[in-house]
Write a protein that holds these residues in place. Structure first.
Motif, PDB file in Angstrom:
ATOM      1  N   ALA A   1     -17.103  -4.631  45.823  1.00  0.00           N
ATOM      2  CA  ALA A   1     -17.616  -6.000  44.578  1.00  0.00           C
ATOM      3  C   ALA A   1     -18.750  -5.566  44.222  1.00  0.00           C
ATOM      4  O   ALA A   1     -20.160  -5.837  44.965  1.00  0.00           O
ATOM      5  CB  ALA A   1     -17.352  -7.188  45.579  1.00  0.00           C
ATOM      6  N   LYS A   2     -19.544  -6.355  42.811  1.00  0.00           N
ATOM      7  CA  LYS A   2     -20.266  -5.455  42.018  1.00  0.00           C
ATOM      8  C   LYS A   2     -21.417  -7.084  42.759  1.00  0.00           C
ATOM      9  O   LYS A   2     -20.570  -8.012  43.165  1.00  0.00           O
ATOM     10  CB  LYS A   2     -20.015  -5.240  40.545  1.00  0.00           C
ATOM     11  CG  LYS A   2     -19.852  -4.801  40.003  1.00  0.00           C
ATOM     12  CD  LYS A   2     -20.729  -3.254  41.051  1.00  0.00           C
ATOM     13  CE  LYS A   2     -19.512  -2.025  40.602  1.00  0.00           C
ATOM     14  NZ  LYS A   2     -20.364  -0.895  41.179  1.00  0.00           N
ATOM     15  N   ILE A   3     -22.636  -7.056  42.897  1.00  0.00           N
ATOM     16  CA  ILE A   3     -22.869  -8.226  43.195  1.00  0.00           C
ATOM     17  C   ILE A   3     -24.327  -8.866  42.338  1.00  0.00           C
ATOM     18  O   ILE A   3     -25.209  -7.357  42.099  1.00  0.00           O
ATOM     19  CB  ILE A   3     -23.772  -8.290  44.419  1.00  0.00           C
ATOM     20  CG1 ILE A   3     -22.286  -8.167  45.577  1.00  0.00           C
ATOM     21  CG2 ILE A   3     -24.474  -9.722  44.672  1.00  0.00           C
ATOM     22  CD1 ILE A   3     -23.117  -8.065  47.201  1.00  0.00           C
ATOM     23  N   VAL A   4     -24.332 -10.166  41.598  1.00  0.00           N
ATOM     24  CA  VAL A   4     -25.409 -10.379  40.562  1.00  0.00           C
ATOM     25  C   VAL A   4     -26.273 -11.702  40.553  1.00  0.00           C
ATOM     26  O   VAL A   4     -25.278 -11.811  41.249  1.00  0.00           O
ATOM     27  CB  VAL A   4     -24.772  -9.848  38.922  1.00  0.00           C
ATOM     28  CG1 VAL A   4     -25.862 -10.509  37.852  1.00  0.00           C
ATOM     29  CG2 VAL A   4     -23.538  -9.027  38.742  1.00  0.00           C
ATOM     30  N   TRP A   5     -27.417 -10.879  41.659  1.00  0.00           N
ATOM     31  CA  TRP A   5     -28.386 -12.044  42.343  1.00  0.00           C
ATOM     32  C   TRP A   5     -28.652 -13.040  41.248  1.00  0.00           C
ATOM     33  O   TRP A   5     -29.075 -12.568  40.030  1.00  0.00           O
ATOM     34  CB  TRP A   5     -28.986 -11.660  42.712  1.00  0.00           C
ATOM     35  CG  TRP A   5     -28.978 -10.876  44.325  1.00  0.00           C
ATOM     36  CD1 TRP A   5     -29.238  -9.472  44.125  1.00  0.00           C
ATOM     37  CD2 TRP A   5     -28.155 -10.815  45.671  1.00  0.00           C
ATOM     38  NE1 TRP A   5     -28.321  -8.519  44.985  1.00  0.00           N
ATOM     39  CE2 TRP A   5     -27.808  -9.494  45.678  1.00  0.00           C
ATOM     40  CE3 TRP A   5     -27.843 -11.972  45.841  1.00  0.00           C
ATOM     41  CZ2 TRP A   5     -27.336  -9.382  47.051  1.00  0.00           C
ATOM     42  CZ3 TRP A   5     -27.418 -12.163  47.431  1.00  0.00           C
ATOM     43  CH2 TRP A   5     -27.247 -10.618  48.183  1.00  0.00           C
ATOM     44  N   ALA A   6     -28.538 -14.095  41.558  1.00  0.00           N
ATOM     45  CA  ALA A   6     -29.159 -15.040  40.645  1.00  0.00           C
ATOM     46  C   ALA A   6     -30.226 -14.898  39.562  1.00  0.00           C
ATOM     47  O   ALA A   6     -30.853 -14.871  38.640  1.00  0.00           O
ATOM     48  CB  ALA A   6     -29.016 -16.771  41.445  1.00  0.00           C
ATOM     49  N   ASP A   7     -31.197 -14.428  40.381  1.00  0.00           N
ATOM     50  CA  ASP A   7     -32.743 -14.280  40.192  1.00  0.00           C
ATOM     51  C   ASP A   7     -32.226 -12.512  39.418  1.00  0.00           C
ATOM     52  O   ASP A   7     -33.378 -12.870  37.951  1.00  0.00           O
ATOM     53  CB  ASP A   7     -34.244 -13.933  41.245  1.00  0.00           C
ATOM     54  CG  ASP A   7     -33.514 -12.553  42.436  1.00  0.00           C
ATOM     55  OD1 ASP A   7     -32.304 -12.611  41.940  1.00  0.00           O
ATOM     56  OD2 ASP A   7     -34.005 -12.412  42.768  1.00  0.00           O
ATOM     57  N   ASP A   8     -31.884 -12.261  39.241  1.00  0.00           N
ATOM     58  CA  ASP A   8     -31.680 -10.827  38.557  1.00  0.00           C
ATOM     59  C   ASP A   8     -30.838 -10.895  37.310  1.00  0.00           C
ATOM     60  O   ASP A   8     -31.329 -10.814  36.269  1.00  0.00           O
ATOM     61  CB  ASP A   8     -30.648  -9.358  39.414  1.00  0.00           C
ATOM     62  CG  ASP A   8     -31.622  -9.312  40.530  1.00  0.00           C
ATOM     63  OD1 ASP A   8     -32.566  -8.973  40.698  1.00  0.00           O
ATOM     64  OD2 ASP A   8     -30.694  -8.723  41.755  1.00  0.00           O
ATOM     65  N   GLU A   9     -29.994 -12.371  37.371  1.00  0.00           N
ATOM     66  CA  GLU A   9     -28.882 -12.608  36.382  1.00  0.00           C
ATOM     67  C   GLU A   9     -30.106 -13.571  35.194  1.00  0.00           C
ATOM     68  O   GLU A   9     -30.500 -13.032  33.696  1.00  0.00           O
ATOM     69  CB  GLU A   9     -27.630 -13.384  36.411  1.00  0.00           C
ATOM     70  CG  GLU A   9     -26.861 -13.746  35.289  1.00  0.00           C
ATOM     71  CD  GLU A   9     -25.836 -14.721  35.810  1.00  0.00           C
ATOM     72  OE1 GLU A   9     -24.975 -14.488  35.119  1.00  0.00           O
ATOM     73  OE2 GLU A   9     -25.984 -15.411  36.878  1.00  0.00           O
ATOM     74  N   GLU A  10     -30.836 -14.384  36.223  1.00  0.00           N
ATOM     75  CA  GLU A  10     -31.789 -14.919  34.679  1.00  0.00           C
ATOM     76  C   GLU A  10     -33.160 -14.137  34.264  1.00  0.00           C
ATOM     77  O   GLU A  10     -32.903 -14.044  33.428  1.00  0.00           O
ATOM     78  CB  GLU A  10     -32.677 -15.751  35.779  1.00  0.00           C
ATOM     79  CG  GLU A  10     -33.079 -16.749  34.711  1.00  0.00           C
ATOM     80  CD  GLU A  10     -34.250 -17.743  35.640  1.00  0.00           C
ATOM     81  OE1 GLU A  10     -35.338 -18.321  35.476  1.00  0.00           O
ATOM     82  OE2 GLU A  10     -33.875 -18.291  36.841  1.00  0.00           O
ATOM     83  N   SER A  11     -33.283 -13.251  34.907  1.00  0.00           N
ATOM     84  CA  SER A  11     -34.373 -11.986  34.328  1.00  0.00           C
ATOM     85  C   SER A  11     -33.927 -11.312  33.284  1.00  0.00           C
ATOM     86  O   SER A  11     -34.282 -10.427  32.560  1.00  0.00           O
ATOM     87  CB  SER A  11     -34.802 -11.530  35.840  1.00  0.00           C
ATOM     88  OG  SER A  11     -35.973 -10.021  35.032  1.00  0.00           O
ATOM     89  N   VAL A  12     -32.278 -10.609  33.726  1.00  0.00           N
ATOM     90  CA  VAL A  12     -31.705  -9.945  32.224  1.00  0.00           C
ATOM     91  C   VAL A  12     -31.135 -10.560  31.258  1.00  0.00           C
ATOM     92  O   VAL A  12     -31.952 -10.832  29.751  1.00  0.00           O
ATOM     93  CB  VAL A  12     -30.494 -10.071  32.880  1.00  0.00           C
ATOM     94  CG1 VAL A  12     -29.620  -8.787  31.689  1.00  0.00           C
ATOM     95  CG2 VAL A  12     -30.658  -8.670  34.221  1.00  0.00           C
TER      96      VAL A  12
END
Length: 340
Positions: A290-301
Motif C-alpha cells: 500500500a502507498k503511504i503518504v506521511w502527514a508532513d509530506d502531504e502538508e509540504s505538497v
C-alpha cells in the motif's frame, strides 16, 4: 582433500594434545548435519535460536601464546538482500601457520556446505588457533543506510574490521601480520589500517581469501555463521508463518526473488530479515504494498501547490515591511568632520 582426510591430518599433527571439544563432537555425530551445527553453535554460546535484531560480537576461547600471531579477516553476506553480514577473523601463532594451512582451508565460496561445516568443527578442537566474528543484523544495516547522514556498507565493513583487530589486541594477542580481503581500493584501505595499527604489518589485497589460508579460515567462519543464522532464522514478528527457503539471498537468485514476492505484506511490507535499503526491496514495496503518504509530506505538497498557484494567478503583493524615508533614499550620506 576429503573431510575424513582433513580430520585424520589434524589428529596426526597433534597427537599429544587431547582435543577439548572431542566429547561433544562424538555426541553430535548422532544428529543430522543441520542439528549437528546448531548444537555446536549452542555449545559456543552463539544466539542461533533467538531473533537476531541487534548486532553482536563473539570471540572463541583462546589462551594467548607468548609469540607473535598472524590474523586474517574476511566477510560473508555483503551483497544479499536479506540476513546478517558477518565479519570474521581467524588467528594463530606464526610458528603454527604452516600447519593450519595444511588443513585444507580455501575460499568458502569454493567449498561445499559440508566441507565448510567440517572445517569449522575441526577448528573448534584446535587449541593453537582462535577466531572471532562481528555479526551485523539486517535491521542495523537498514537503519544505518536509511538514516539522514548515510552510513554506507563500506563504512560498516571498515568499522567491523577495525573493531575485531582492536579487540584481538586488547585480549593480549601479539599481532604481527594481518591479511584482509579488501573493501574498496586496497592501497587506500591498507594505508588507513596501517595508520591505526602502526605496530602491525597490514596487507590488504583483492581475493585475499584465495591467497592466504588464514583469510580462507576466516572466510569459513563467517560463511558458516551466516548460514546457521539463516537456516535457523527466528522471525522477530512472532506470528509470521513464512518459509525459510529464500535461496542464497542475492537479488539475482530467482528463489530469493520468488520468496520476496510471496512474503511481502500489503500493509506491513517485509519482516525484519530484510535489508530495506536494497533497491530490490524498494521496488517490490512500491509495486506490491500500500502507498503511504506521511502527514508532513502531504502538508509540504499542499504548501508547494499553493505557492505555485499564487505565483501564477496572484497579483504582486506589496511588501508589508516598513519603507525607509525618501530623505535617506534620495540623498547620499553626508560625513561631517568635527575638529575639537
Amino acid at each position: 582433500m576429503s573431510a575424513t582426510s582433513l580430520r585424520r591430518a589434524f589428529e596426526e599433527s597433534d597427537k599429544d594434545d587431547e582435543p577439548s571439544v572431542q566429547p561433544s563432537v562424538s555426541k553430535r555425530a548422532k544428529l543430522s548435519p543441520a542439528e549437528d551445527m546448531l548444537a555446536l553453535f549452542a555449545s559456543l554460546g552463539l544466539p542461533m535460536t533467538t531473533a537476531l535484531t541487534k548486532s553482536y560480537t563473539h570471540f572463541s576461547t583462546h589462551t594467548p601464546a607468548t609469540e607473535g600471531y598472524v590474523l586474517g579477516v574476511d566477510e560473508a553476506g555483503r551483497g544479499p538482500v536479506l540476513g546478517p553480514m558477518v565479519y570474521a577473523t581467524c588467528f594463530c601463532p606464526e610458528s603454527y601457520y604452516t600447519q593450519l594451512s595444511s588443513l585444507g582451508f580455501a575460499d568458502s565460496k569454493q567449498l561445499t556446505e559440508d566441507q565448510r561445516d567440517k572445517l569449522f568443527t575441526i577448528l573448534q578442537a584446535h587449541p593453537q588457533a582462535g577466531w572471532s566474528i562481528r555479526c551485523i543484523s539486517p535491521q542495523d544495516i537498514s537503519q544505518c543506510m536509511l538514516r539522514r547522514s548515510k552510513y554506507n556498507l563500506n563504512a560498516l565493513a571498515h568499522d567491523a574490521t577495525i573493531q575485531l583487530i582492536r579487540d584481538t589486541l586488547q585480549r593480549g594477542i601479539d599481532l604481527r601480520r594481518v591479511f584482509i580481503d579488501t573493501v574498496g581500493p586496497p592501497l587506500t584501505y591498507q594505508k588507513r589500517l596501517q595508520e591505526l595499527f602502526p605496530g602491525v604489518e597490514i596487507t590488504v589485497a583483492k581475493k585475499a581469501d584465495s591467497l592466504y589460508p588464514i583469510v580462507s579460515a576466516a572466510s569459513v567462519c563467517a560463511k558458516v555463521t551466516r548460514d546457521a543464522h539463516l537456516s535457523n532464522w527466528v522471525f522477530a514478528e512472532g506470528s509470521l508463518q513464512l518459509s525459510t527457503k529464500y535461496g542464497s539471498g542475492y537479488p539475482s537468485d530467482p528463489n530469493t526473488v520468488r520468496w520476496l514476492k510471496e512474503s511481502v505484506d500489503h500493509v506491513f511490507g517485509f519482516p525484519g530479515i530484510i535489508r530495506f535499503s536494497w533497491s530490490t526491496c524498494v521496488k517490490l514495496l512500491d509495486d506490491s504494498a500500500a502507498k503511504i503518504v506521511w502527514a508532513d509530506d502531504e502538508e509540504s505538497v499542499q504548501n508547494n501547490a499553493k505557492l505555485m498557484a499564487s505565483k501564477f494567478f496572484g497579483a504582486k503583493q506589496e511588501s508589508t515591511s516598513r519603507q525607509r524615508s525618501k530623505f535617506f533614499t534620495r540623498r547620499r550620506p553626508i560625513v561631517l568632520a568635527v575638529t575639537l
